[in-house]
Write an enzyme that holds these catalytic residues in place. Structure first.
Site, mmCIF file in Angstrom:
data_model
loop_
_atom_site.group_PDB
_atom_site.id
_atom_site.type_symbol
_atom_site.label_atom_id
_atom_site.label_comp_id
_atom_site.label_asym_id
_atom_site.label_seq_id
_atom_site.Cartn_x
_atom_site.Cartn_y
_atom_site.Cartn_z
ATOM 1 C CG ASN A 1 -0.411 -0.196 2.525
ATOM 2 O OD1 ASN A 1 0.618 -0.852 2.682
ATOM 3 N ND2 ASN A 1 -1.044 0.360 3.543
ATOM 4 C CD GLU B 1 -1.414 4.808 4.590
ATOM 5 O OE1 GLU B 1 -0.897 5.641 5.373
ATOM 6 O OE2 GLU B 1 -2.140 3.871 4.968
ATOM 7 C CD GLU C 1 -5.390 -5.899 -1.347
ATOM 8 O OE1 GLU C 1 -4.775 -4.815 -1.230
ATOM 9 O OE2 GLU C 1 -6.205 -6.303 -0.511
ATOM 10 C CB CYS D 1 -10.831 -2.333 0.238
ATOM 11 S SG CYS D 1 -10.227 -1.655 -1.319
ATOM 12 C CB CYS E 1 -8.727 -4.407 -3.867
ATOM 13 S SG CYS E 1 -7.525 -3.087 -3.583
HETATM 14 N N1 THU Z 1 -5.234 -1.410 2.459
HETATM 15 C C1 THU Z 1 -4.642 -2.239 1.535
HETATM 16 O O1 THU Z 1 -3.551 -1.974 1.043
HETATM 17 N N2 THU Z 1 -5.289 -3.370 1.182
HETATM 18 C C2 THU Z 1 -6.439 -3.799 1.751
HETATM 19 O O2 THU Z 1 -6.879 -4.893 1.431
HETATM 20 C C3 THU Z 1 -7.159 -2.969 2.732
HETATM 21 C C4 THU Z 1 -6.541 -1.653 3.029
HETATM 22 C C5 THU Z 1 -4.489 -0.223 2.911
HETATM 23 C C6 THU Z 1 -4.992 1.099 2.459
HETATM 24 C C7 THU Z 1 -4.446 2.018 3.541
HETATM 25 O O3 THU Z 1 -3.120 2.368 3.224
HETATM 26 C C8 THU Z 1 -4.399 1.145 4.785
HETATM 27 O O4 THU Z 1 -4.505 -0.193 4.331
HETATM 28 C C9 THU Z 1 -5.491 1.432 5.793
HETATM 29 O O5 THU Z 1 -6.732 1.427 5.193
#
Ligand code: THU
Length: 142
Positions: free
Chosen positions: A48, A50, A61, A93, A96
């Protein structure tokens, strides 16, 4: 479920856990890693990423899937994701799940492996995670 060897599953889980280390998550402090097994036989990783403008955050993902597509492979045979310590606490999520439905080899059989950071995991077909994807437009010019 598409047949995967235990070795392939372990490899994808470990690769996702490793990819998690590269997460850029200074706001949520929730690191996530992903690994997809492309139908070209290669493994693509993601984490991830941000942003100070929170809505621009990209999940692990999607990072992995988009890397796969940008490298010339348009479908995957399996995906593993690792976020929380326990596998039951996290999973892809909604956004994704839609992207997974677009690029998985076969929504009815492609395994999605939801792993914990200690290596525990559960696995289910993409269709179980996301039963009714948005599919108004058929991809007719791949
Ligand atoms: N996040 C993901 O990378 N994948 C997931 O399946 C759920 C959430 C990340 C997004 C954000 O950077 C952090 O988790 C908190 O939501």
């Amino acid at each position: 479920m598409k047949d995967l060897t235990m070795e392939q599953i372990r490899m994808l889980v470990n690769t996702a856990i490793q990819a998690r280390e590269n997460a850029y998550a200074p706001y949520s402090h929730f690191k996530v890693g992903a690994a997809v097994l492309g139908t070209d036989g290669k493994v693509y990783t993601g984490c991830n990423i941000e942003n100070s403008s929170f809505g621009l955050t990209v999940c692990a993902e999607r990072t992995a899937i988009f890397k796969m597509v940008s490298e010339g492979c348009q479908s995957f045979a399996a995906l593993a994701v690792a976020g929380s310590e326990k596998p039951g606490e996290s999973g892809p999520c909604g956004a994704c799940r839609q992207v997974i439905s677009e690029f998985c080899e076969d929504i009815n059989t492609t395994p999605i492996i939801v792993a914990g950071t200690k290596g525990e995991f559960f696995m289910e077909e993409a269709i179980k995670l996301y039963p009714r994807p948005f599919m108004k437009f058929e991809p007719n010019d791949k």
